[in-house]
Scaffold this active site. Structure first.
Site, PDB file in Angstrom:
ATOM      1  N   ILE A 149       1.768   4.700   5.975  1.00  0.00           N
ATOM      2  CA  ILE A 149       0.380   4.967   6.322  1.00  0.00           C
ATOM      3  C   ILE A 149       0.190   6.481   6.276  1.00  0.00           C
ATOM      4  O   ILE A 149       0.839   7.216   7.025  1.00  0.00           O
ATOM      5  CB  ILE A 149       0.045   4.430   7.729  1.00  0.00           C
ATOM      6  CG1 ILE A 149       0.428   2.959   7.850  1.00  0.00           C
ATOM      7  CG2 ILE A 149      -1.431   4.659   8.045  1.00  0.00           C
ATOM      8  CD1 ILE A 149       0.473   2.453   9.282  1.00  0.00           C
ATOM      9  N   ILE A 150      -0.684   6.927   5.382  1.00  0.00           N
ATOM     10  CA  ILE A 150      -0.940   8.352   5.213  1.00  0.00           C
ATOM     11  C   ILE A 150      -2.320   8.667   5.796  1.00  0.00           C
ATOM     12  O   ILE A 150      -3.297   7.991   5.480  1.00  0.00           O
ATOM     13  CB  ILE A 150      -0.873   8.757   3.728  1.00  0.00           C
ATOM     14  CG1 ILE A 150       0.539   8.464   3.173  1.00  0.00           C
ATOM     15  CG2 ILE A 150      -1.212  10.242   3.559  1.00  0.00           C
ATOM     16  CD1 ILE A 150       0.682   8.677   1.672  1.00  0.00           C
ATOM     17  N   THR A 192     -10.665   9.614   8.069  1.00  0.00           N
ATOM     18  CA  THR A 192     -11.355   8.800   9.067  1.00  0.00           C
ATOM     19  C   THR A 192     -10.372   8.285  10.115  1.00  0.00           C
ATOM     20  O   THR A 192      -9.161   8.445  10.002  1.00  0.00           O
ATOM     21  CB  THR A 192     -12.051   7.588   8.402  1.00  0.00           C
ATOM     22  OG1 THR A 192     -11.046   6.700   7.917  1.00  0.00           O
ATOM     23  CG2 THR A 192     -12.949   8.031   7.267  1.00  0.00           C
ATOM     24  N   GLU A 210      -0.783  -6.293   7.589  1.00  0.00           N
ATOM     25  CA  GLU A 210      -0.307  -7.640   7.289  1.00  0.00           C
ATOM     26  C   GLU A 210       1.182  -7.815   7.580  1.00  0.00           C
ATOM     27  O   GLU A 210       1.690  -8.944   7.582  1.00  0.00           O
ATOM     28  CB  GLU A 210      -0.593  -7.991   5.825  1.00  0.00           C
ATOM     29  CG  GLU A 210      -2.062  -8.131   5.501  1.00  0.00           C
ATOM     30  CD  GLU A 210      -2.823  -6.814   5.386  1.00  0.00           C
ATOM     31  OE1 GLU A 210      -4.004  -6.801   5.772  1.00  0.00           O
ATOM     32  OE2 GLU A 210      -2.247  -5.802   4.919  1.00  0.00           O
ATOM     33  N   HIS A 241      -9.482   5.367  10.525  1.00  0.00           N
ATOM     34  CA  HIS A 241      -8.750   4.208  10.011  1.00  0.00           C
ATOM     35  C   HIS A 241      -7.232   4.392  10.130  1.00  0.00           C
ATOM     36  O   HIS A 241      -6.511   3.450  10.430  1.00  0.00           O
ATOM     37  CB  HIS A 241      -9.141   3.942   8.556  1.00  0.00           C
ATOM     38  CG  HIS A 241      -8.584   2.680   8.002  1.00  0.00           C
ATOM     39  ND1 HIS A 241      -8.984   1.428   8.448  1.00  0.00           N
ATOM     40  CD2 HIS A 241      -7.666   2.449   7.035  1.00  0.00           C
ATOM     41  CE1 HIS A 241      -8.340   0.501   7.789  1.00  0.00           C
ATOM     42  NE2 HIS A 241      -7.533   1.084   6.921  1.00  0.00           N
ATOM     43  N   PHE A 286       0.859  -1.185   0.000  1.00  0.00           N
ATOM     44  CA  PHE A 286       0.000   0.000   0.000  1.00  0.00           C
ATOM     45  C   PHE A 286       0.893   1.232   0.000  1.00  0.00           C
ATOM     46  O   PHE A 286       1.872   1.293   0.736  1.00  0.00           O
ATOM     47  CB  PHE A 286      -0.925  -0.017   1.223  1.00  0.00           C
ATOM     48  CG  PHE A 286      -2.129   0.847   1.063  1.00  0.00           C
ATOM     49  CD1 PHE A 286      -3.232   0.402   0.349  1.00  0.00           C
ATOM     50  CD2 PHE A 286      -2.156   2.109   1.607  1.00  0.00           C
ATOM     51  CE1 PHE A 286      -4.354   1.209   0.193  1.00  0.00           C
ATOM     52  CE2 PHE A 286      -3.265   2.927   1.462  1.00  0.00           C
ATOM     53  CZ  PHE A 286      -4.361   2.485   0.748  1.00  0.00           C
TER      54      PHE A 286
END
Length: 154
Positions: free
Chosen positions: A85-86, A90, A62, A92, A26
């Site tokens: 992770i950006i 939200t 993962e 999340h 990702f």
């Protein structure tokens, strides 16, 4: 105190060390850059390419399970977690950042295996790119230093 560390960094000699890298796909352009600079740094410090196992997983959540599988193999002196992770709009972001970080730490402690955590947690893509190269290199150096420390302590 005799034999005290005195805060000095260990020599970063990767000769003979086996290193596992788990890369989240990702935000892959950023994580590819993390992986590239990490691998370059490992090789620059004497780790042989054949002693590096590099796998990819879908995302940061993962990463810990792949690290756990590597740790269970007892084949590596250190592991490296790479991801990006950006922050979005939200909650999340917080969930992924917190849970992936906790998972990485848990694997490290459960298996007494150093894991350099270079899962970036950033506000935007510009911050990710600003950190990618340095954090990839940092992760390699942390993995090597901690592998040597645990070797000394054993």
């Amino acid at each position: 105190m005799q034999g005290a560390d005195k805060g000095q960094a260990r020599e970063l000699d990767g000769k003979g060390l086996r290193i596992g890298i788990v890369q989240a796909r990702f935000n892959q352009a950023v994580t590819d850059r993390l992986a590239q600079t990490c691998l370059e740094e490992l090789l620059a410090h004497g780790v042989e390419r054949r002693h590096v196992r590099h796998v990819t997983v879908p995302g940061a959540l993962e990463v810990p399970v792949a690290l756990q599988a590597m740790a269970e193999s007892e084949h590596f002196e250190a592991l490296i977690a790479l991801g990006c992770i950006i922050r979005g709009e939200t909650y999340h972001f917080e969930l992924v950042a917190n849970e992936s970080g906790a998972g990485v730490s848990r694997v490290s402690l459960d298996y007494r295996l150093p894991i350099a955590n270079a899962i970036l947690t950033v506000e935007n893509e510009a911050q990710a790119w600003a950190r990618a190269e340095d954090k990839g290199r940092d992760a390699a150096r942390v993995a090597l230093e901690m592998a040597k420390l645990l070797e000394e302590l054993s």
